[in-house]
Scaffold this active site. Structure first.
Site, PDB file in Angstrom:
ATOM      1  N   GLU A  73       2.564  77.020 -51.389  1.00 13.41           N
ATOM      2  CA  GLU A  73       2.215  77.237 -49.986  1.00 13.41           C
ATOM      3  C   GLU A  73       3.046  78.389 -49.452  1.00 13.41           C
ATOM      4  O   GLU A  73       4.277  78.372 -49.519  1.00 13.41           O
ATOM      5  CB  GLU A  73       2.436  75.999 -49.120  1.00 13.41           C
TER       6      GLU A  73
ATOM      7  N   GLY B 198       4.287  80.212 -46.231  1.00 15.44           N
ATOM      8  CA  GLY B 198       4.491  79.914 -44.824  1.00 15.44           C
ATOM      9  C   GLY B 198       4.691  78.436 -44.579  1.00 15.44           C
ATOM     10  O   GLY B 198       3.775  77.732 -44.184  1.00 15.44           O
ATOM     11  N   VAL B 199       5.893  77.948 -44.814  1.00 15.17           N
ATOM     12  CA  VAL B 199       6.159  76.517 -44.631  1.00 15.17           C
ATOM     13  C   VAL B 199       6.959  76.227 -43.366  1.00 15.17           C
ATOM     14  O   VAL B 199       7.208  75.076 -43.046  1.00 15.17           O
ATOM     15  CB  VAL B 199       6.856  75.905 -45.862  1.00 15.17           C
TER      16      VAL B 199
ATOM     17  N   SER C  74       4.893  70.675 -43.885  1.00 18.55           N
ATOM     18  CA  SER C  74       3.772  70.592 -44.824  1.00 18.55           C
ATOM     19  C   SER C  74       4.248  70.285 -46.244  1.00 18.55           C
ATOM     20  O   SER C  74       3.497  69.704 -47.030  1.00 18.55           O
ATOM     21  CB  SER C  74       2.956  71.877 -44.802  1.00 18.55           C
TER      22      SER C  74
ATOM     23  N   ASP D  59       8.749  81.036 -47.582  1.00 25.02           N
ATOM     24  CA  ASP D  59       8.823  81.380 -46.165  1.00 25.02           C
ATOM     25  C   ASP D  59       9.953  82.381 -45.971  1.00 25.02           C
ATOM     26  O   ASP D  59      10.907  82.406 -46.752  1.00 25.02           O
ATOM     27  CB  ASP D  59       9.081  80.133 -45.311  1.00 25.02           C
TER      28      ASP D  59
ATOM     29  N   ASP E   1      -0.555  79.835 -45.323  1.00 22.47           N
ATOM     30  CA  ASP E   1      -0.364  79.447 -43.923  1.00 22.47           C
ATOM     31  C   ASP E   1       0.804  80.252 -43.366  1.00 22.47           C
ATOM     32  O   ASP E   1       1.597  79.764 -42.581  1.00 22.47           O
ATOM     33  CB  ASP E   1      -0.089  77.941 -43.837  1.00 22.47           C
TER      34      ASP E   1
ATOM     35  N   HIS F  19      -0.674  84.899 -40.834  1.00 23.47           N
ATOM     36  CA  HIS F  19      -1.968  84.904 -40.131  1.00 23.47           C
ATOM     37  C   HIS F  19      -2.334  86.315 -39.658  1.00 23.47           C
ATOM     38  O   HIS F  19      -3.108  86.473 -38.725  1.00 23.47           O
ATOM     39  CB  HIS F  19      -1.994  83.906 -38.961  1.00 23.47           C
TER      40      HIS F  19
END
Length: 140
Positions: free
Chosen positions: A43, A45-46, A51, A68, A109, A112
């Site tokens: 993932e 962008g934590v 999440s 991140d 995530d 953006h």
């Protein structure tokens, strides 16, 4: 257990996922049949790590990597979770993260922002997502 159930009990008392319910419903639909498999998930962008708790609880046999730009959150699970600090468009940060791949699932995530999302997609999709895997862009 559904992914919805995890939002009401898997986190420490002061933490809750920020993923919208509509996303959780889609994730349940996509992943319910693979929950217990030994997957690898990345993932991007934590943020504060919420999440990571979600994925850790939902996929009990998965290896999870979070990336991140912020320092590692203090309260993320230690077992089966790796944290890489860096920006999603930085080749060095991506290189550090893909050392834990290839991945069955990649969830972006992070920023953006289209050009940054595109940069990480170009660094990850062809070479670090397993055939038949999922590459998910949230909130773009």
């Amino acid at each position: 257990m559904t992914i919805h159930a995890l939002t009401d009990g898997i986190y420490p008392a002061d933490q809750h996922t920020r993923k919208p319910e509509s996303y959780l419903a889609i994730y349940d639909e996509l992943f319910a049949g693979t929950r217990d498999q030994p997957l690898s998930l990345l993932e991007l962008g934590v943020h504060s790590g919420h999440s990571l708790y979600l994925w850790h609880g939902y996929f009990p046999n998965a290896q999870i990597t979070g990336l991140d730009m912020r320092p590692r959150p203090e309260d993320i699970p230690d077992s089966r979770v790796t944290y890489v600090q860096g920006r999603q468009e930085e080749p060095r940060a991506i290189a550090d993260a893909v050392a834990y791949g290839p991945f069955d699932i990649i969830v972006d995530d992070a920023s953006h922002v289209g050009r940054l999302t595109k940069a990480s997609f170009e660094l990850l999709f062809r070479e670090h997502l397993k055939p038949g895997g999922y590459y998910i862009l949230e909130d773009i």
